[in-house]
Scaffold this motif. Structure first.
Motif, short mmCIF file in Angstrom:
data_model
loop_
_atom_site.label_atom_id
_atom_site.label_comp_id
_atom_site.label_asym_id
_atom_site.label_seq_id
_atom_site.Cartn_x
_atom_site.Cartn_y
_atom_site.Cartn_z
N VAL A 3 -12.08 25.74 -63.67
CA VAL A 3 -11.90 26.02 -62.24
C VAL A 3 -12.88 25.20 -61.41
O VAL A 3 -12.63 24.96 -60.24
CB VAL A 3 -12.06 27.52 -61.91
CG1 VAL A 3 -10.91 28.32 -62.48
CG2 VAL A 3 -13.38 28.06 -62.38
N CYS A 4 -13.97 24.80 -62.03
CA CYS A 4 -14.95 23.94 -61.36
C CYS A 4 -15.22 22.72 -62.25
O CYS A 4 -15.91 22.82 -63.26
CB CYS A 4 -16.24 24.70 -61.09
SG CYS A 4 -17.52 23.69 -60.32
N ILE A 5 -14.64 21.62 -61.85
CA ILE A 5 -14.76 20.39 -62.64
C ILE A 5 -16.19 19.85 -62.58
O ILE A 5 -16.74 19.39 -63.58
CB ILE A 5 -13.76 19.33 -62.13
CG1 ILE A 5 -12.33 19.83 -62.20
CG2 ILE A 5 -13.92 18.02 -62.91
CD1 ILE A 5 -11.86 20.21 -63.58
N CYS A 6 -16.79 19.91 -61.43
CA CYS A 6 -18.14 19.35 -61.25
C CYS A 6 -19.16 19.98 -62.21
O CYS A 6 -20.04 19.31 -62.72
CB CYS A 6 -18.62 19.53 -59.83
SG CYS A 6 -17.67 18.65 -58.59
N ARG A 7 -19.04 21.29 -62.41
CA ARG A 7 -20.01 22.04 -63.21
C ARG A 7 -19.45 22.52 -64.55
O ARG A 7 -20.10 23.31 -65.24
CB ARG A 7 -20.54 23.23 -62.42
CG ARG A 7 -21.28 22.84 -61.17
CD ARG A 7 -22.52 22.05 -61.53
NE ARG A 7 -23.27 21.73 -60.31
CZ ARG A 7 -24.28 20.89 -60.31
NH1 ARG A 7 -24.67 20.29 -61.41
NH2 ARG A 7 -24.90 20.64 -59.19
N ASN A 8 -18.23 22.06 -64.88
CA ASN A 8 -17.59 22.45 -66.14
C ASN A 8 -17.54 23.96 -66.34
O ASN A 8 -17.89 24.48 -67.41
CB ASN A 8 -18.32 21.80 -67.33
CG ASN A 8 -18.24 20.30 -67.29
OD1 ASN A 8 -17.24 19.74 -66.86
ND2 ASN A 8 -19.30 19.64 -67.71
N THR A 10 -15.32 27.37 -66.56
CA THR A 10 -13.95 27.77 -66.87
C THR A 10 -13.60 29.10 -66.21
O THR A 10 -14.47 29.87 -65.80
CB THR A 10 -13.76 27.93 -68.39
OG1 THR A 10 -14.59 29.01 -68.84
CG2 THR A 10 -14.11 26.64 -69.13
N GLU A 11 -12.29 29.35 -66.18
CA GLU A 11 -11.79 30.63 -65.67
C GLU A 11 -12.38 31.78 -66.48
O GLU A 11 -12.76 32.81 -65.91
CB GLU A 11 -10.27 30.61 -65.79
CG GLU A 11 -9.59 31.83 -65.28
CD GLU A 11 -8.07 31.74 -65.38
OE1 GLU A 11 -7.51 30.63 -65.24
OE2 GLU A 11 -7.44 32.78 -65.62
N ASP A 34 -23.14 28.58 -62.67
CA ASP A 34 -23.40 27.50 -61.71
C ASP A 34 -22.08 26.86 -61.30
O ASP A 34 -21.61 25.92 -61.92
CB ASP A 34 -24.33 26.46 -62.33
CG ASP A 34 -24.66 25.36 -61.35
OD1 ASP A 34 -24.52 25.58 -60.12
OD2 ASP A 34 -25.06 24.27 -61.80
N THR A 35 -21.48 27.42 -60.27
CA THR A 35 -20.20 26.90 -59.79
C THR A 35 -20.26 26.73 -58.28
O THR A 35 -21.12 27.30 -57.62
CB THR A 35 -19.04 27.84 -60.19
OG1 THR A 35 -17.80 27.22 -59.86
CG2 THR A 35 -19.15 29.19 -59.51
N THR A 48 -10.64 33.46 -55.22
CA THR A 48 -9.37 34.10 -55.57
C THR A 48 -9.45 34.70 -56.97
O THR A 48 -9.00 35.82 -57.21
CB THR A 48 -8.21 33.08 -55.48
OG1 THR A 48 -8.16 32.58 -54.16
CG2 THR A 48 -6.89 33.72 -55.85
N LEU A 49 -10.04 33.97 -57.88
CA LEU A 49 -10.18 34.44 -59.26
C LEU A 49 -11.06 35.70 -59.33
O LEU A 49 -10.75 36.64 -60.07
CB LEU A 49 -10.77 33.32 -60.12
CG LEU A 49 -10.88 33.54 -61.61
CD1 LEU A 49 -9.55 33.95 -62.23
CD2 LEU A 49 -11.40 32.27 -62.28
N ILE A 50 -12.12 35.73 -58.55
CA ILE A 50 -12.97 36.93 -58.50
C ILE A 50 -12.15 38.12 -58.01
O ILE A 50 -12.19 39.20 -58.63
CB ILE A 50 -14.18 36.69 -57.57
CG1 ILE A 50 -15.14 35.67 -58.16
CG2 ILE A 50 -14.92 38.02 -57.31
CD1 ILE A 50 -16.21 35.20 -57.18
N GLN A 51 -11.41 37.94 -56.94
CA GLN A 51 -10.62 39.03 -56.39
C GLN A 51 -9.54 39.50 -57.37
O GLN A 51 -9.32 40.70 -57.53
CB GLN A 51 -9.97 38.60 -55.06
CG GLN A 51 -10.98 38.37 -53.95
CD GLN A 51 -11.86 39.59 -53.70
OE1 GLN A 51 -11.37 40.70 -53.60
NE2 GLN A 51 -13.16 39.38 -53.61
#
Ligand code: FES
Length: 67
Positions: A3-8, A10-11, A34-35, A48-51
């Motif tokens: 979900v965050c490419i910069c910090r690797n 994942t969902e 660290d996202t 959105t994933l948190i919700q």
């Protein structure tokens, strides 16, 4: 899936932080994962994933209480 490419990030990492460590918003999530700390393009998807994870957990808890 990332979900965050910069910090690797994942969902799965985000979901675990929500379920296991009670990360209920982006600020508390970032204490565990660290996202959203570089370009920030992932912020909406991570929120959105948190919700979604919080909602799924609430449903599961209601099902446990009803059983
Ligand atoms: S994709 Fe998450 S900070 Fe860039």
């Amino acid at each position: 899936m990332y979900v965050c490419i910069c910090r690797n990030v994942t969902e799965t990492q985000v979901r675990e932080a929500v379920v296991r460590h009670g990360a209920c918003n982006l600020r508390t999530l970032r204490k565990r994962v660290d996202t959203c700390s570089q370009c920030g393009k992932c912020a909406l998807e991570v929120k959105t994933l948190i919700q979604e994870t919080l909602a799924e957990n609430a449903v599961l808890e209601q099902q446990d209480m009803a059983a």
